[in-house]
Design an enzyme around this catalytic site. Sequence first.
Site, short mmCIF file in Angstrom:
data_model
loop_
_atom_site.label_atom_id
_atom_site.label_comp_id
_atom_site.label_asym_id
_atom_site.label_seq_id
_atom_site.Cartn_x
_atom_site.Cartn_y
_atom_site.Cartn_z
N ASP A 55 50.43 45.46 43.99
CA ASP A 55 50.55 44.94 42.75
C ASP A 55 48.89 44.83 42.39
O ASP A 55 47.81 44.94 43.15
CB ASP A 55 50.87 43.46 42.76
N ALA A 56 48.49 44.95 41.16
CA ALA A 56 47.03 44.90 40.75
C ALA A 56 46.46 43.35 40.63
O ALA A 56 45.44 43.04 41.10
CB ALA A 56 46.85 45.75 39.70
N TYR A 57 47.07 42.77 39.37
CA TYR A 57 46.35 41.70 39.22
C TYR A 57 46.96 40.40 39.89
O TYR A 57 48.12 39.97 39.73
CB TYR A 57 46.87 41.68 37.43
N ARG B 288 46.97 33.35 31.93
CA ARG B 288 47.51 34.08 32.92
C ARG B 288 49.23 33.34 32.90
O ARG B 288 49.79 34.31 33.15
CB ARG B 288 46.99 33.53 34.33
#
Length: 232
Positions: A18-20, A49
């Site tokens: 996953d990135a974020y 977020r």
Amino acid sequence: MASDNDTRFEGVTACVFDAYGTLFDVHSAIRHGGEDLGDKATEVSELWRQKQLEYTWLRSLMGAHVDFWQVTAESLDFALSATGTENAELHQRLMELYLTLDAYPEVKTTLETLKNAGLATAILSNGSPTMLDAAVQSAGLQPVLDLALSVEDVGIYKPDSRVYQLAVDRLDTPQERICFLSSNGWDARGAAHFGFHVAWVNRFQREPDRLPGKLGATISTLAELPPLLGID
């Protein structure tokens, strides 16, 4: 932090991230550009977020997909309005900073270790291709990543199984040979339910979600991943 079952992941040939929140610190935008928010900076960042994630889930359920850049902008708009800090210039500045989020300190070294051991590496993210390209370039991760996969290829957000299938198809690797890493508990569970080996990167000591999908391990940072794969 030890593996949930104290066993190494066997047969893994690809690691998908996953990135974020996993590779990139989603709160670094406000840390670098939110000085005008004063004592509301943390509140805005956390609300931004929270709404960003909620909007992906809700839009998926509504069948009203838009890309993650629009979701991110609408979530920031909500967070600024809800905290009484609306400011068009600030909104624009924070959105620009979201393209160059800080990578967590151990990310590049861990990816280098995996690549040197012969594993494939990829991102699988809600982010749009443009957002992912910008983040990867800003962090200098191009040499240690084989692919950056976006949900835009299927038009729905995680944890829909079609997103996880993207990694299987594009890496040409069965799910039982893929290790998936996410700091988002719901994403980790979704990937495990799909059939990946999963290590939840519980950076902030969150309570585990009560959702389907058995985690293979819970770790505090990505630096703990190589030993799980038998890499010294």
